[in-house]
Design a protein around this motif. Sequence first.
Motif, PDB file in Angstrom:
ATOM      1  N   LEU A 123      85.518   3.705 100.410  1.00 42.21           N
ATOM      2  CA  LEU A 123      84.736   4.209 101.641  1.00 42.21           C
ATOM      3  C   LEU A 123      85.995   4.795 102.745  1.00 42.21           C
ATOM      4  N   HIS A 124      85.922   6.101 103.062  1.00 47.64           N
ATOM      5  CA  HIS A 124      86.862   6.545 103.941  1.00 47.64           C
ATOM      6  C   HIS A 124      86.174   7.969 104.342  1.00 47.64           C
ATOM      7  N   ARG A 125      86.980   8.263 105.475  1.00 50.55           N
ATOM      8  CA  ARG A 125      86.811   9.684 106.205  1.00 50.55           C
ATOM      9  C   ARG A 125      88.262  10.322 106.136  1.00 50.55           C
ATOM     10  N   HIS A 126      88.244  11.634 106.328  1.00 49.70           N
ATOM     11  CA  HIS A 126      89.249  12.444 106.529  1.00 49.70           C
ATOM     12  C   HIS A 126      89.807  12.977 107.960  1.00 49.70           C
ATOM     13  N   ARG A 127      90.631  12.381 108.352  1.00 49.71           N
ATOM     14  CA  ARG A 127      90.804  12.566 109.920  1.00 49.71           C
ATOM     15  C   ARG A 127      91.563  13.871 110.171  1.00 49.71           C
ATOM     16  N   GLU A 191      81.854   9.665 106.181  1.00 51.24           N
ATOM     17  CA  GLU A 191      82.343   8.721 105.493  1.00 51.24           C
ATOM     18  C   GLU A 191      81.527   8.778 104.002  1.00 51.24           C
ATOM     19  N   HIS A 192      82.690   8.626 103.095  1.00 52.17           N
ATOM     20  CA  HIS A 192      82.237   8.769 101.798  1.00 52.17           C
ATOM     21  C   HIS A 192      83.113   7.847 100.614  1.00 52.17           C
ATOM     22  N   TRP A 193      82.818   7.793  99.420  1.00 52.15           N
ATOM     23  CA  TRP A 193      83.395   7.214  98.405  1.00 52.15           C
ATOM     24  C   TRP A 193      83.150   7.624  97.129  1.00 52.15           C
TER      25      TRP A 193
HETATM   26 FE   FE2 Z   1      87.807  11.752 100.512  1.00 53.20          FE
END
Ligand code: FE2
Length: 218
Positions: A123-127, A191-193
């Motif tokens: 799980l992450h997001r793009h800053r 957020e996505h994975w």
């Molecule tokens: Fe991504």
Amino acid sequence: MTRFVTPENNKKAVFPVFPVPIYINRLTDDKEFNQDMVRKVEALRESDPEGVEICKKEYRTGYTSFFSRNQIQKDLEFAEIAEQVLRHGRCYAQTMGFSTEDPPLHLITMFGTINVKGCYHELHRHRNSLISGSYYVSANKTSSRISFLDPKAGFRMHEPGGHTGQTIFSNLEFSVRPQTGLIVLFPSYLEHWVEMQQNDIPRVAITFNMDLIRDEDC
Ligand SMILES: [Fe+2]
């Protein structure tokens, strides 16, 4: 005759007021183009021993040029796909109410990714960008899905049982199964994975971030 309306007969009384826009479209069905893109992403990996080494630590079994060569939109080899991605990005941004003329929409990073068996992405997001997304140059019906988490998830402190079914108001996750030729765009804050790749056929993608910035800031 009752003086009260019967809500049971009015299923259209509930409105989605803060929807999250996810863009899913076909970019091209041209087999030759996509096969050529696969070769170019593979060539990227072959010419990037530094990136391959970093990925051994950071990306498990897979390869992504995110850590080493994340400006491929500036390579002549990827110029055509970069322009097509931007076309879709402009449509998407305009749907969200942004003007894409001043400042214009630019790709700020673009990188190739090869997911092989066992590879996944937590799980992450793009800053520091407005729009993120992927173009899938090679995928099939068993390729790992990209999944998005409801941005309200952290506020959902009360989840009683008894849901009669998932609706757009109760879903916590939304997943997209990649297909060759598919482009998926989403807000960078989302957020996505990526689920674990379960088969031996590599899932190859070109991933990118876009923002509205002046030409001279690129
Ligand atoms: Fe991504």
